[in-house]
Design an enzyme around this catalytic site. Structure first.
Site, PDB file in Angstrom:
ATOM      1  N   GLU B  49       0.953  -1.989  -0.013  1.00  0.00           N
ATOM      2  CA  GLU B  49       0.120   0.048   0.233  1.00  0.00           C
ATOM      3  C   GLU B  49       0.960   1.244   0.362  1.00  0.00           C
ATOM      4  O   GLU B  49       2.530   1.458   1.043  1.00  0.00           O
ATOM      5  CB  GLU B  49      -0.703   0.150   1.099  1.00  0.00           C
ATOM      6  CG  GLU B  49      -1.775   0.505   0.949  1.00  0.00           C
ATOM      7  CD  GLU B  49      -2.566   1.105   2.620  1.00  0.00           C
ATOM      8  OE1 GLU B  49      -2.963   1.626   2.942  1.00  0.00           O
ATOM      9  OE2 GLU B  49      -3.090  -0.814   3.211  1.00  0.00           O
ATOM     10  N   ASP B  60      -5.329   9.944   9.459  1.00  0.00           N
ATOM     11  CA  ASP B  60      -4.076   9.260   9.703  1.00  0.00           C
ATOM     12  C   ASP B  60      -3.514  10.052  11.283  1.00  0.00           C
ATOM     13  O   ASP B  60      -3.769  11.291  11.884  1.00  0.00           O
ATOM     14  CB  ASP B  60      -3.110   9.861   9.133  1.00  0.00           C
ATOM     15  CG  ASP B  60      -3.237   8.661   7.624  1.00  0.00           C
ATOM     16  OD1 ASP B  60      -3.035   7.116   8.246  1.00  0.00           O
ATOM     17  OD2 ASP B  60      -3.219   8.897   6.511  1.00  0.00           O
ATOM     18  N   TYR B 174     -11.537  -3.186   3.390  1.00  0.00           N
ATOM     19  CA  TYR B 174     -10.251  -1.975   4.727  1.00  0.00           C
ATOM     20  C   TYR B 174     -10.781  -2.587   6.016  1.00  0.00           C
ATOM     21  O   TYR B 174     -12.574  -2.126   5.957  1.00  0.00           O
ATOM     22  CB  TYR B 174      -9.774  -1.730   4.180  1.00  0.00           C
ATOM     23  CG  TYR B 174      -8.748  -0.957   4.934  1.00  0.00           C
ATOM     24  CD1 TYR B 174      -8.654  -1.271   6.365  1.00  0.00           C
ATOM     25  CD2 TYR B 174      -7.534  -1.008   4.364  1.00  0.00           C
ATOM     26  CE1 TYR B 174      -7.293  -0.723   7.183  1.00  0.00           C
ATOM     27  CE2 TYR B 174      -6.943   0.227   5.516  1.00  0.00           C
ATOM     28  CZ  TYR B 174      -6.114  -0.816   6.738  1.00  0.00           C
ATOM     29  OH  TYR B 174      -5.270   0.119   7.167  1.00  0.00           O
TER      30      TYR B 174
END
Lengths: 392, 263
Positions: B49, B60, B174
């Site tokens: 990734e 993040d 995911y």
């Protein structure tokens, strides 16, 4: 067509561009908010706090000396600066905190640039005894130390954000991270008509009281509608608050004033609608200051409350459809506007609002005698006095 | 069938799970990124990734945000990352997905981004701030070009949303092991396992799990409940620690091999 639509779109703008963790919460918030806005008990409760605590309705004041100075314009000031905590921000934080309480949330987070929204959020949290955490860029903390002190007095925890440009956009990133992490117990009070759906809608509805009052007051005084509404636009909540009630009054012009900072030909400005292509930041699609690779550009304005590289999606829609026009005023002119109102009317405006006052000089040159204008005086300038002292 | 689908097919036949490694493209520079990807393949990484740095990475944590900033300081852009993948493709067939926030691809032009991805040899996209409700156009372009788009399921995702997410997702789904941003630590295996089972009941597509996974022991445990395990921040931290050292690639690959062996 209803604006926004069910997915939170204003035409091509708006929507919900957030990490999956937040999606369920936003869908739930939208449902709850839509139910509450139709709920009489909730509306009464909100109206009660606006009247008894915030100090509404605010006056619509005919600024005679300012009008004489501008010659062609008859200027009315919607005095949001007279509200508790000194700015329109309190309308929205009271509204959202009432929603948060109904949703059983125990913890409030908010981001702030100039600190007005932070103070208003901390105030509302104190009023209802909720834990409150405010994210603020380290750079803004330096510029707005007085407001930081006020937030702390009100019992809020102020967390300096040292990433990125250390201003509002980074504070908002940090607040979103906190929210993603503590999503179950935390309510995020967004301060502008920005962010993912339903925030642009919700903030607009809580701020719409400004325009609803102004319209009624103006009609009572002048027996007609105004020619123009003028308000400053960072994220755009005070402007949308004033504009929205006049949306269908096609004869009423709407002008949003952005910050041209050091000039539109430099990179140091916050004129998102004047200069920014369409992009996605902080959960919604709207105009966005960005570079050739789609990286968000750092915005600049002498007014901390305007230096945001994004703008509420409904404004982008108003611009695209021609319902409102957006202009930009630079730092220097804003300081001139700041002094002008102080001397002519004995009202020290927030630096954000000072941009609007400076623009009136331009508008006056283009207008016929007797043109009527409502200016949203979105906040008072106490917080900016220190900064101005160093600038003049 | 693209490289990601083929990989899962192979792993399934072998009764194995996938180990997926995340790094930020261009941290510390694109040359090292290329070397790392090639070395990862030899170290047992199944899918890479590649993070596209963004100025405002709201999903993040601090580790990946800092690496994004380092990459941006190098002037890394989507085009340069496509070039990097094209160079990797001369020597490797390892499946590569780009992890990017939506604005860089939106600004690039969605259709153009998909075309450039195909040309470069990128197999998929993971876009954390693009939920399937807003992804109509993107999915259309990506599907036509046989590019996978990976969507997320979070612990907060209501059952009613899992189906459309699984339907729109290609390559794999995911699963976010915790409510939080990348790099956080307190993931709960039991809760995640239940969540993954919920997704599995709705789809045949592989389900991989990521967020907050940093040790071989965690990789081992999570690989029992999912079809693949994704590690990001821990690897990025290892790169950060070794930046400026001659043995960067060697040291990081040693760390990554320990993780991939645990699957």
């Amino acid at each position: 067509m209803a604006l926004p639509d069910k997915q939170g779109h204003f035409g091509e703008f708006g929507g919900r561009y957030v990490p999956e963790t937040l999606m369920t919460l936003l869908i739930d918030l939208e449902k709850q908010f839509n139910a509450l806005r139709r709920n009489k008990a909730f509306r009464d409760e909100f109206a009660f706090y606006l009247k008894e605590y915030a100090g509404r309705p605010t006056n619509l004041y005919l600024a005679e000396r300012l009008s004489r100075h501008l010659r062609t314009l008859k200027v009315y000031l919607k005095r949001e600066d007279l509200l508790h905590t000194g700015a329109h921000k309190i309308n929205n934080t009271l509204g959202q905190i009432l929603v948060a309480r109904r949703m059983g949330k125990t913890r409030i987070i908010a981001e702030t640039g100039a600190g007005q929204h932070g103070v208003a959020a901390a105030t509302a949290a104190a009023l209802f005894g909720l834990e409150c955490v405010i994210y603020m860029g380290a750079e803004d903390i330096r510029r707005q130390s007085l407001n930081v002190f006020r937030m702390k007095l009100l019992g809020a925890k102020v967390i300096p954000v040292t990433s990125g440009s250390q201003t509002l956009k980074d504070a908002m990133n940090e607040a979103i991270r906190d929210w993603v992490t503590h999503v179950r117990e935390t309510f995020y009070i967004i301060g502008s008509v920005a962010g993912p759906h339903p925030y642009p809608l919700m903030v607009r509805e809580f701020q719409a009281v400004i325009g609803v009052e102004a319209r009624k007051q103006f009609l009572a005084k002048e027996r007609k509608l105004p020619d123009h509404l003028v308000a400053c636009v960072g994220g755009g909540s005070n402007a949308m608050g004033l504009f929205h009630a006049f949306y269908k009054d096609k004869g009423v012009g709407m002008i949003g004033v952005e910050a041209a900072g050091k000039g539109l030909n430099t990179h140091e400005h916050s004129a998102t609608l004047s200069k920014g292509p369409v992009g996605v930041m902080h959960g919604s699609k709207s105009n966005l200051l960005q570079d050739k690779d789609g990286q968000v550009q750092v915005a600049h304005s002498v007014a901390a409350g305007l230096d945001y590289p994004g703008v509420g999606p409904e404004h982008a829609y108003y611009q695209k459809t021609g319902r409102a026009q957006y202009v930009a005023v630079d730092d220097k002119a804003a300081i001139r506007g700041f002094k002008m109102l102080s001397r002519l009317e004995g009202i020290i405006p927030a630096l954000e609002t000072a941009h609007v006052l400076a623009y009136l000089e331009t508008l006056a040159r283009k207008s016929k005698k007797g043109t009527t204008v409502i200016v949203n005086l979105s906040g008072r300038g106490d917080k900016d006095v220190n900064q101005i002292q160093q600038l003049i | 069938m693209n490289r990601i689908d083929r990989k899962f097919e192979q792993l399934k036949e072998q009764g194995k799970k996938a180990f997926i490694a995340f790094i930020t493209a261009g941290d510390p520079n694109l040359k090292v990124t290329g070397e790392l990807v090639l070395a990862f393949e030899k170290a047992g990484v199944d899918i890479v990734e590649l993070g596209v740095p963004f100025s405002d990475p709201m999903a993040d944590g601090p580790v990946i945000q800092a690496s994004s900033q380092r990459a941006l300081d190098q002037g890394i852009s989507l085009s340069k990352i496509f070039d990097c993948v094209r160079r990797i493709r001369q020597r490797s067939d390892i499946p590569i997905a780009l992890m990017t926030y939506y604005n860089p691809v939106f600004h690039f032009g969605q259709e153009n981004a998909v075309k450039a991805a195909v040309k470069a040899g990128v197999d998929g996209f993971i876009i954390p701030d693009l939920p399937c409700e807003e992804a109509g156009d993107w999915i259309k372009y990506a599907k036509k070009a046989n590019i996978s788009t990976v969507f997320f399921v979070a612990p907060t995702t209501l059952p009613a949303r899992i189906k459309p997410i699984a339907h729109g997702s290609n390559g794999f789904i995911y699963y976010v092991s915790l409510t939080g941003v990348t790099g956080a630590k307190q993931n709960l295996l039991k809760e995640a396992a239940a969540g993954i089972r919920r997704v599995r009941r709705m789809t045949q597509k592989p389900v991989c799990v990521g967020f907050g996974i940093s040790t071989p022991a965690q990789v081992r445990a999570f690989s029992r409940v999912a079809d693949g395990v994704i590690v990001g921040s821990a690897i990025v931290r290892a790169i950060e620690k070794n930046t400026g050292q001659r043995d960067l690639v060697k040291n990081v690959v040693r760390f990554v091999r320990n993780l991939s062996c645990a699957v």
